[in-house]
Design a protein around this motif. Structure first.
Motif, short mmCIF file in Angstrom:
data_model
loop_
_atom_site.label_atom_id
_atom_site.label_comp_id
_atom_site.label_asym_id
_atom_site.label_seq_id
_atom_site.Cartn_x
_atom_site.Cartn_y
_atom_site.Cartn_z
N MET A 124 3.91 -4.54 52.82
CA MET A 124 3.83 -3.78 54.07
C MET A 124 4.86 -2.67 54.14
O MET A 124 4.56 -1.57 54.57
CB MET A 124 4.02 -4.73 55.25
CG MET A 124 2.84 -5.63 55.48
SD MET A 124 3.04 -6.58 56.97
CE MET A 124 4.26 -7.77 56.44
N THR A 125 6.10 -2.98 53.73
CA THR A 125 7.16 -1.99 53.96
C THR A 125 7.15 -0.89 52.91
O THR A 125 7.57 0.23 53.18
CB THR A 125 8.56 -2.65 53.94
OG1 THR A 125 8.76 -3.26 52.66
CG2 THR A 125 8.67 -3.69 55.04
N HIS A 134 5.06 5.18 54.19
CA HIS A 134 5.44 3.87 54.76
C HIS A 134 4.78 3.74 56.12
O HIS A 134 4.89 4.65 56.94
CB HIS A 134 6.95 3.77 55.00
CG HIS A 134 7.78 3.90 53.77
ND1 HIS A 134 8.03 2.86 52.92
CD2 HIS A 134 8.44 4.97 53.25
CE1 HIS A 134 8.82 3.27 51.93
NE2 HIS A 134 9.07 4.55 52.10
N PRO A 135 4.14 2.60 56.40
CA PRO A 135 3.78 2.32 57.79
C PRO A 135 5.05 1.93 58.56
O PRO A 135 6.04 1.53 57.96
CB PRO A 135 2.84 1.11 57.69
CG PRO A 135 2.64 0.86 56.23
CD PRO A 135 3.75 1.52 55.50
N ILE A 136 5.00 2.03 59.88
CA ILE A 136 6.04 1.39 60.70
C ILE A 136 5.70 -0.08 60.76
O ILE A 136 4.56 -0.45 61.05
CB ILE A 136 6.08 2.00 62.12
CG1 ILE A 136 6.51 3.47 62.04
CG2 ILE A 136 7.04 1.21 63.01
CD1 ILE A 136 6.47 4.19 63.39
N VAL A 137 6.66 -0.95 60.43
CA VAL A 137 6.39 -2.39 60.37
C VAL A 137 7.28 -3.12 61.38
O VAL A 137 8.51 -3.00 61.32
CB VAL A 137 6.64 -2.95 58.95
CG1 VAL A 137 6.25 -4.42 58.89
CG2 VAL A 137 5.85 -2.15 57.91
N LYS A 231 11.15 10.67 57.41
CA LYS A 231 12.62 10.77 57.54
C LYS A 231 12.99 10.73 59.02
O LYS A 231 13.93 10.03 59.43
CB LYS A 231 13.09 12.08 56.90
CG LYS A 231 14.59 12.27 56.88
CD LYS A 231 14.95 13.44 55.95
CE LYS A 231 16.46 13.67 55.90
NZ LYS A 231 16.98 14.27 57.15
N HIS A 232 12.21 11.46 59.82
CA HIS A 232 12.47 11.46 61.26
C HIS A 232 12.28 10.05 61.85
O HIS A 232 13.09 9.59 62.65
CB HIS A 232 11.54 12.47 61.94
CG HIS A 232 11.68 12.50 63.42
ND1 HIS A 232 12.84 12.89 64.06
CD2 HIS A 232 10.81 12.15 64.41
CE1 HIS A 232 12.67 12.78 65.37
NE2 HIS A 232 11.45 12.33 65.61
N ILE A 233 11.19 9.39 61.44
CA ILE A 233 10.95 8.03 61.94
C ILE A 233 12.10 7.11 61.52
O ILE A 233 12.60 6.31 62.32
CB ILE A 233 9.61 7.48 61.40
CG1 ILE A 233 8.43 8.29 61.94
CG2 ILE A 233 9.44 6.00 61.76
CD1 ILE A 233 7.07 7.93 61.31
N ALA A 234 12.53 7.25 60.26
CA ALA A 234 13.60 6.38 59.76
C ALA A 234 14.87 6.57 60.57
O ALA A 234 15.63 5.62 60.77
CB ALA A 234 13.85 6.67 58.28
N ILE A 282 14.11 -5.96 63.63
CA ILE A 282 12.83 -5.97 64.35
C ILE A 282 11.89 -4.98 63.69
O ILE A 282 10.71 -5.24 63.54
CB ILE A 282 13.04 -5.67 65.85
CG1 ILE A 282 13.88 -6.78 66.48
CG2 ILE A 282 11.70 -5.51 66.57
CD1 ILE A 282 14.36 -6.47 67.89
N THR A 283 12.42 -3.82 63.27
CA THR A 283 11.63 -2.93 62.41
C THR A 283 11.99 -3.27 60.96
O THR A 283 13.16 -3.25 60.58
CB THR A 283 11.95 -1.44 62.67
OG1 THR A 283 13.37 -1.25 62.66
CG2 THR A 283 11.38 -0.99 64.01
N LEU A 284 10.97 -3.63 60.18
CA LEU A 284 11.21 -3.88 58.75
C LEU A 284 11.15 -2.57 57.99
O LEU A 284 11.86 -2.37 57.00
CB LEU A 284 10.17 -4.87 58.22
CG LEU A 284 10.12 -6.22 58.95
CD1 LEU A 284 9.11 -7.15 58.27
CD2 LEU A 284 11.49 -6.86 59.02
N TRP A 285 10.25 -1.67 58.41
CA TRP A 285 10.35 -0.27 58.03
C TRP A 285 10.21 0.55 59.28
O TRP A 285 9.21 0.40 59.98
CB TRP A 285 9.27 0.17 57.00
CG TRP A 285 9.75 1.44 56.36
CD1 TRP A 285 10.47 1.56 55.21
CD2 TRP A 285 9.62 2.76 56.91
NE1 TRP A 285 10.82 2.88 55.01
CE2 TRP A 285 10.31 3.64 56.03
CE3 TRP A 285 9.03 3.31 58.05
CZ2 TRP A 285 10.41 5.02 56.26
CZ3 TRP A 285 9.13 4.67 58.28
CH2 TRP A 285 9.80 5.52 57.39
N PRO A 286 11.14 1.41 59.64
CA PRO A 286 12.38 1.64 58.88
C PRO A 286 13.34 0.45 58.99
O PRO A 286 13.51 -0.10 60.06
CB PRO A 286 12.96 2.87 59.55
CG PRO A 286 12.42 2.87 60.94
CD PRO A 286 11.05 2.28 60.84
#
Lengths: 364, 197
Positions: A124-125, A134-137, A231-234, A282-286
């Protein structure tokens, strides 16, 4: 809404309905099936779309198609079913279409079994499909948290035009716990539909949603745009929970079901006088690495616990870069970890540390 | 307060439903609660069990290795969980089907001829509720009335006609414990029927 006793799978389904899902496409697989059953019963009553597809491959492509039309669409499955969806997920990522996916993880690899697992962390990550994305996980530890994360999953997916995966496991899907539902969010009006959606082109320029870019510079441009977005999401979407970290000398790192199990371990260890805290992504990715790096400078050792062979462990190593010793405790095959096992591993970690913290820093 | 209870029996004996009733009652009493079942192919004719945790603070692990209480509906459950009950804990068991001498001195044994009681009330399938009543009487963890309310609210529609008999089963189970003299570990008899009061 009062607190009610909810089964995990049904709670996630109800939260998705209240969160505004308009179309669900899926295929039954244990330990996720109650989610699909709940959707099958409720969505037609509400005049929304439920369709049991002929396979997971079909289901994810139906989600892709519906989402291209600007509809809030989702699916859910368990590990082997998620594997079947990988091609479709990659097309969705390449097309920048927002969708929501639930993985109620079970033991693997292969057909494995139907017991709880966290063995899909890598899948998933890292991407959940081919290519660079990457999805948001999101990894809930309680049924209330699963409801809250599910409820916000569509706005989050739409904000970034990305895939959002809710990473549950068989135990969270099957257990019951009191929880409170949020109020139902109004469905999207026609004016609120995304400007890129394909809903009929009469009287306007045609729109094309695709992941096919045969010219290399065009595909690279897409990739550069995706990477800038990621990058912005991360940087903006890292979420975690800390328990008793302020004075912690040791730190447990765990997500989802094992994360909640570690809360029991923290309580029991502190009764024994061990200053231990919990860091629960809680977020695995990021992956919320920067805060963990800070904590690694504070503590004398980290114990990572997962229902797999050590997958998030790699992200912990990447975040902490040797700042403190990192140990791992894991169970596989659908075996759930009990608190006393983690407590035992914590005692082992402590026993192996030199009494003088300065001595540790001199270690190679 | 932090109480862990395992309900265990053959698939179809209602171990999971008895656990759910307790969970609903705990919720109604304003407590934190988790209910987690065993699930999978073993449920078809094999054993089924669930773990209920009731606490006055948020619950971490929904599973425990050593529960405070076990409610054993059949012999395999008794054999599996007798060694695991926490020191000072309680083992409530269906003495209609379980003919075993207590093997430990550090836990409390509560034998209840649940099948016989349920059968006398007209429905052997309510043995699970008889045992739940006995458990509540033995531990006092929640009032019997809370479980009666849970029955009122959560007995599935097709089972509503069994509402009053379920309440009777609950009360008979509790009465069986309250009327017994629990000085020594209860005597086991070779003939389960003889154990019925």
């Amino acid at each position: 809404m009062a607190r009610e006793l909810w089964k995990g799978n049904e709670a996630i389904a109800e939260a998705a309905i209240r969160g505004g899902v308009e179309a669900f496409f899926g295929y039954p697989i244990t330990p996720q099936t109650e989610l699909l059953e709940y959707m099958a019963a409720r969505l037609p009553e509400l005049g929304r779309t439920f369709l049991q597809a002929e396979s997971e491959v079909a289901a994810i492509n139906m989600v892709y198609g519906a989402a291209c039309g600007g509809v809030r669409a989702m699916t859910s499955s368990a590990s082997p079913g998620i594997s079947l969806m990988q091609e479709g997920l990659s097309y969705i990522a390449g097309s920048e279409v927002p969708i929501v996916l639930i993985d109620v993880m079970r033991g693997g690899p292969g057909l494995g079994n139907i017991q709880p697992s966290q063995g899909d962390y890598f899948q998933m990550t890292r991407s959940a499909g081919h290519g660079d994305y990457h999805p948001i996980v999101l990894a809930p530890a309680t049924i209330q948290e699963a409801i809250d994360l599910m409820y916000e999953a569509f706005p989050l997916a739409e904000k970034y035009r990305t895939i959002v995966i809710l990473a549950a496991d068989g135990s969270l899907g099957q257990m019951m716990e009191p929880a409170e539902m949020p109020p139902a969010r109004p469905l999207l009006t026609e004016a609120e539909r995304p400007s890129w959606a394909v809903r009929g082109a009469r009287g306007r320029e045609k729109r094309i949603i695709t992941s096919l870019f045969l010219k290399e510079e065009e595909l690279e441009a897409l990739n550069l745009r995706l990477q800038a977005k990621l990058k912005h999401i991360a940087e903006t979407e890292q979420h975690w929970e800390e328990v008793a970290t302020a004075d912690a000398e040791y730190l447990l790192v765990a997500f989802g079901t094992v994360g909640r199990t570690c809360k029991t371990v923290v309580r029991e260890a502190r009764q024994q006088g061990i200053k231990v805290g919990l860091y629960r992504p809680i977020t695995l990715w990021p992956f919320p690495g920067p805060r963990l790096r800070k904590l690694a400078e504070q503590v004398r050792g980290i114990l990572v616990a997962e229902m797999n062979a050590g997958q998030m462990l790699e992200d912990v190593h990447l975040a902490t870069l040797g700042r403190c010793p990192v140990r791992f405790y894991g169970r596989m095959g659908g075996v759930m970890i009990l608190p006393d096992e983690i407590l035992g591993a914590l005692h082992d970690l402590i026993a192996d540390q030199p009494a003088d913290p300065a001595a540790r820093r001199r270690e190679p | 307060m932090h109480e862990e209870i395992i309900f265990s029996g053959f698939g179809g004996q209602g171990a999971l439903f008895a656990g759910q009733l307790l969970a609903y009652a705990a919720l109604d009493c304003g407590l934190h609660v988790t209910w987690i079942p065993s699930y999978g192919p073993e449920m078809r004719g094999g054993t089924a069990h669930c773990t209920v945790v009731i606490a006055d603070e948020p619950i971490g692990s929904p599973l425990v290795r050593r529960p405070a209480s076990v409610i054993a509906l059949n012999l395999p459950s008794f054999e599996k969980y007798e060694p695991l009950v926490k020191h000072g804990g309680v083992l409530v068991y269906n003495s209609s089907l379980i003919d075993r001498r207590p093997g430990r001195a550090d836990i409390r044994y509560v034998p209840i001829p649940a099948n016989d009681i349920a059968e006398a009330l007209g429905n052997v399938r309510q043995a699970n509720v008889v045992l739940l009543g006995g458990y509540l009487a033995a531990t006092g963890i929640l009032p019997l009335a809370a479980v009666e309310t849970a029955l009122d609210r959560h007995l599935p529609g097709r089972q509503r006609r069994f509402l009053e008999s379920n309440k009777a089963a609950l009360q008979r189970g509790a009465a069986c414990v309250l009327e017994a003299v629990p000085a020594a570990p209860a005597e086991q008899t070779a003939n389960p029927a003889a154990a019925a009061d």
